[in-house]
Design a protein around this motif. Structure first.
Motif, PDB file in Angstrom:
ATOM      1  N   HIS A  91       5.089  11.916  -3.567  1.00  0.00           N
ATOM      2  CA  HIS A  91       6.033  10.260  -3.324  1.00  0.00           C
ATOM      3  C   HIS A  91       4.830   9.473  -3.263  1.00  0.00           C
ATOM      4  CE1 HIS A  91       9.186  11.441  -0.134  1.00  0.00           C
ATOM      5  NE2 HIS A  91       9.538  11.924  -1.972  1.00  0.00           N
ATOM      6  N   LEU A  92       3.437   9.217  -3.374  1.00  0.00           N
ATOM      7  CA  LEU A  92       2.218   8.777  -3.827  1.00  0.00           C
ATOM      8  C   LEU A  92       2.801   9.032  -4.491  1.00  0.00           C
ATOM      9  CD1 LEU A  92      -0.281   6.756  -2.476  1.00  0.00           C
ATOM     10  CD2 LEU A  92      -1.478   8.991  -1.867  1.00  0.00           C
ATOM     11  N   ALA A  93       1.957   9.826  -5.216  1.00  0.00           N
ATOM     12  CA  ALA A  93       1.602   9.997  -6.659  1.00  0.00           C
ATOM     13  C   ALA A  93       2.586   8.717  -7.211  1.00  0.00           C
ATOM     14  CB  ALA A  93       2.145  11.703  -7.579  1.00  0.00           C
ATOM     15  N   PHE A  94       3.361   9.303  -7.321  1.00  0.00           N
ATOM     16  CA  PHE A  94       4.729   8.072  -8.257  1.00  0.00           C
ATOM     17  C   PHE A  94       4.442   6.802  -8.171  1.00  0.00           C
ATOM     18  CE2 PHE A  94       7.722  12.151  -6.684  1.00  0.00           C
ATOM     19  CZ  PHE A  94       7.892  12.629  -7.664  1.00  0.00           C
ATOM     20  N   MET A  95       4.073   6.771  -7.073  1.00  0.00           N
ATOM     21  CA  MET A  95       4.147   5.359  -6.723  1.00  0.00           C
ATOM     22  C   MET A  95       2.488   4.996  -7.063  1.00  0.00           C
ATOM     23  SD  MET A  95       6.913   3.560  -4.872  1.00  0.00           S
ATOM     24  CE  MET A  95       6.440   2.387  -4.235  1.00  0.00           C
ATOM     25  N   ARG A  96       1.336   5.560  -6.882  1.00  0.00           N
ATOM     26  CA  ARG A  96       0.386   5.180  -7.460  1.00  0.00           C
ATOM     27  C   ARG A  96      -0.828   5.774  -8.039  1.00  0.00           C
ATOM     28  NH1 ARG A  96      -2.937   1.754  -3.571  1.00  0.00           N
ATOM     29  NH2 ARG A  96      -4.040   1.454  -4.835  1.00  0.00           N
ATOM     30  N   PRO A  97       0.124   6.349  -9.386  1.00  0.00           N
ATOM     31  CA  PRO A  97      -1.048   7.335 -10.487  1.00  0.00           C
ATOM     32  C   PRO A  97      -2.327   7.108 -10.367  1.00  0.00           C
ATOM     33  CG  PRO A  97       0.993   5.764 -11.393  1.00  0.00           C
ATOM     34  CD  PRO A  97       1.097   5.389  -9.915  1.00  0.00           C
ATOM     35  N   GLU A  98      -2.895   5.891 -10.516  1.00  0.00           N
ATOM     36  CA  GLU A  98      -3.637   5.865 -11.026  1.00  0.00           C
ATOM     37  C   GLU A  98      -4.815   6.156 -10.432  1.00  0.00           C
ATOM     38  OE1 GLU A  98      -3.174   1.906  -8.057  1.00  0.00           O
ATOM     39  OE2 GLU A  98      -1.992   3.441  -9.171  1.00  0.00           O
ATOM     40  N   ILE A  99      -4.783   7.130  -8.504  1.00  0.00           N
ATOM     41  CA  ILE A  99      -5.515   7.274  -7.582  1.00  0.00           C
ATOM     42  C   ILE A  99      -5.319   8.964  -7.681  1.00  0.00           C
ATOM     43  CG2 ILE A  99      -5.888   5.072  -6.637  1.00  0.00           C
ATOM     44  CD1 ILE A  99      -3.938   6.116  -4.331  1.00  0.00           C
ATOM     45  N   ILE A 100      -3.865   8.996  -8.469  1.00  0.00           N
ATOM     46  CA  ILE A 100      -3.832  10.582  -8.262  1.00  0.00           C
ATOM     47  C   ILE A 100      -5.341  11.627  -9.104  1.00  0.00           C
ATOM     48  CG2 ILE A 100      -2.908  12.775  -9.058  1.00  0.00           C
ATOM     49  CD1 ILE A 100      -0.276  10.744 -10.305  1.00  0.00           C
ATOM     50  N   LYS A 101      -5.906  10.938  -9.698  1.00  0.00           N
ATOM     51  CA  LYS A 101      -7.012  12.180 -10.131  1.00  0.00           C
ATOM     52  C   LYS A 101      -8.078  12.420  -8.781  1.00  0.00           C
ATOM     53  CE  LYS A 101      -9.323   7.560 -12.090  1.00  0.00           C
ATOM     54  NZ  LYS A 101      -9.975   6.946 -12.906  1.00  0.00           N
ATOM     55  N   TYR A 102      -8.206  11.483  -8.156  1.00  0.00           N
ATOM     56  CA  TYR A 102      -8.866  11.725  -7.444  1.00  0.00           C
ATOM     57  C   TYR A 102      -8.778  12.623  -5.785  1.00  0.00           C
ATOM     58  CZ  TYR A 102     -10.527   7.098  -9.318  1.00  0.00           C
ATOM     59  OH  TYR A 102     -11.134   6.383  -9.787  1.00  0.00           O
ATOM     60  N   PHE A 103      -7.138  13.161  -6.254  1.00  0.00           N
ATOM     61  CA  PHE A 103      -6.551  14.329  -4.856  1.00  0.00           C
ATOM     62  C   PHE A 103      -7.333  15.465  -5.154  1.00  0.00           C
ATOM     63  CE2 PHE A 103      -3.478  10.607  -4.800  1.00  0.00           C
ATOM     64  CZ  PHE A 103      -3.887   9.872  -3.108  1.00  0.00           C
ATOM     65  N   ALA A 104      -8.283  15.800  -5.872  1.00  0.00           N
ATOM     66  CA  ALA A 104      -8.432  17.136  -6.085  1.00  0.00           C
ATOM     67  C   ALA A 104      -9.872  17.961  -5.697  1.00  0.00           C
ATOM     68  CB  ALA A 104      -8.403  18.077  -7.773  1.00  0.00           C
ATOM     69  N   LEU A 105     -10.641  15.942  -5.529  1.00  0.00           N
ATOM     70  CA  LEU A 105     -12.097  16.238  -5.055  1.00  0.00           C
ATOM     71  C   LEU A 105     -11.714  16.891  -3.497  1.00  0.00           C
ATOM     72  CD1 LEU A 105     -13.161  12.810  -5.439  1.00  0.00           C
ATOM     73  CD2 LEU A 105     -14.013  14.781  -6.075  1.00  0.00           C
ATOM     74  N   PRO A 106     -12.936  18.053  -3.215  1.00  0.00           N
ATOM     75  CA  PRO A 106     -12.442  18.993  -1.598  1.00  0.00           C
ATOM     76  C   PRO A 106     -12.945  18.002  -0.441  1.00  0.00           C
ATOM     77  CG  PRO A 106     -14.383  19.984  -3.715  1.00  0.00           C
ATOM     78  CD  PRO A 106     -14.153  18.551  -4.433  1.00  0.00           C
ATOM     79  N   PHE A 107     -12.803  18.909   0.642  1.00  0.00           N
ATOM     80  CA  PHE A 107     -12.659  18.370   1.738  1.00  0.00           C
ATOM     81  C   PHE A 107     -14.380  17.503   2.045  1.00  0.00           C
ATOM     82  CE2 PHE A 107      -9.754  21.633   2.707  1.00  0.00           C
ATOM     83  CZ  PHE A 107      -8.816  21.141   2.606  1.00  0.00           C
ATOM     84  N   GLY A 108     -14.153  16.557   2.489  1.00  0.00           N
ATOM     85  CA  GLY A 108     -15.056  16.146   3.029  1.00  0.00           C
ATOM     86  C   GLY A 108     -15.727  14.537   1.745  1.00  0.00           C
TER      87      GLY A 108
END
Length: 212
Positions: free
Chosen positions: A175-192
């Motif tokens: 749902h967030l990916a549909f609404m804010r596609p411009e920030i999807i690219k950061y979401f594979a950054l690891p924990f921390g």
């Protein structure tokens, strides 16, 4: 033609397709080649081959498969083939091909490479914690905490957050990916990892305290 795990991968008539999966799922996979690099289609087809061989799924027409952070679907093209379709970037149904799914995954990998980090891809149906203002497009401050499997680990807040945890919302990642596609690219950054993104600023850093 190339071979991967004893499955042949071929390019023909504008498609990349498998030859050898029929004995396992009674179909072959094929993907319409559009604007992405050839190696990127090969990477996706290898992912699907790994899924079939390792997970041993029973695949049926219109079954969906998570390609890391995006979702693809097996459309029954004929008695012999499943054609891969993908969820549209706005969430409004599926379309032929996998270019957007590939774009999402490649951009996430590239962002991790900038920081020498190994990607930990959020899964399409995992959950994410957000505050008011995230869906509305405000500047976002984000942190990723170690979390149970159903959670991506990401917590996103904006200036509208009032420090009241009860005001936060737990939503599906997609749902967030549909609404804010411009920030999807950061979401594979690891924990921390943390990031702050606004119209004028981009700041990404690792915070060891977030792992505690």
């Amino acid at each position: 033609m190339i071979e991967y795990r004893e499955i042949k991968v071929m390019f023909e008539n504008g498609y990349i397709r498998t030859n050898g999966l029929f004995k396992m799922i009674e179909k072959e996979f094929m993907i319409n080649i559009k604007k992405r690099l050839q190696d990127e289609y090969v990477e996706l087809i290898r992912y699907l081959i790994d899924y079939v061989i390792d997970a041993k799924p029973s695949i049926t027409p219109d079954q969906t498969i998570a390609y890391h952070s995006w979702l693809v679907k097996c459309c029954e093209l004929s008695e012999l083939d499943y054609e891969i379709w993908e969820v549209q970037s706005n969430g409004e149904g599926f379309v032929e091909g996998a270019d957007y799914a590939i774009k999402v995954v490649q951009e996430q990998k590239q962002e991790c490479q900038k920081y020498g980090a190994t990607p930990i891809f959020p899964i399409f149906n995992q959950m994410i914690v957000i505050s008011k203002g995230v869906y509305e497009g405000l500047a976002v401050e984000a942190v990723r905490y170690p979390s149970p499997e159903h959670m991506s680990g990401w917590w996103l807040t904006t200036d509208l957050y009032d420090d009241n945890v009860e005001s936060l919302m737990t939503v599906h990642f997609h749902h967030l990916a549909f609404m804010r596609p411009e920030i999807i690219k950061y979401f594979a950054l690891p924990f921390g990892y943390r990031f702050y993104i606004s119209d004028k600023e981009q700041d990404i850093w690792f915070d060891e305290n977030a792992l505690k």
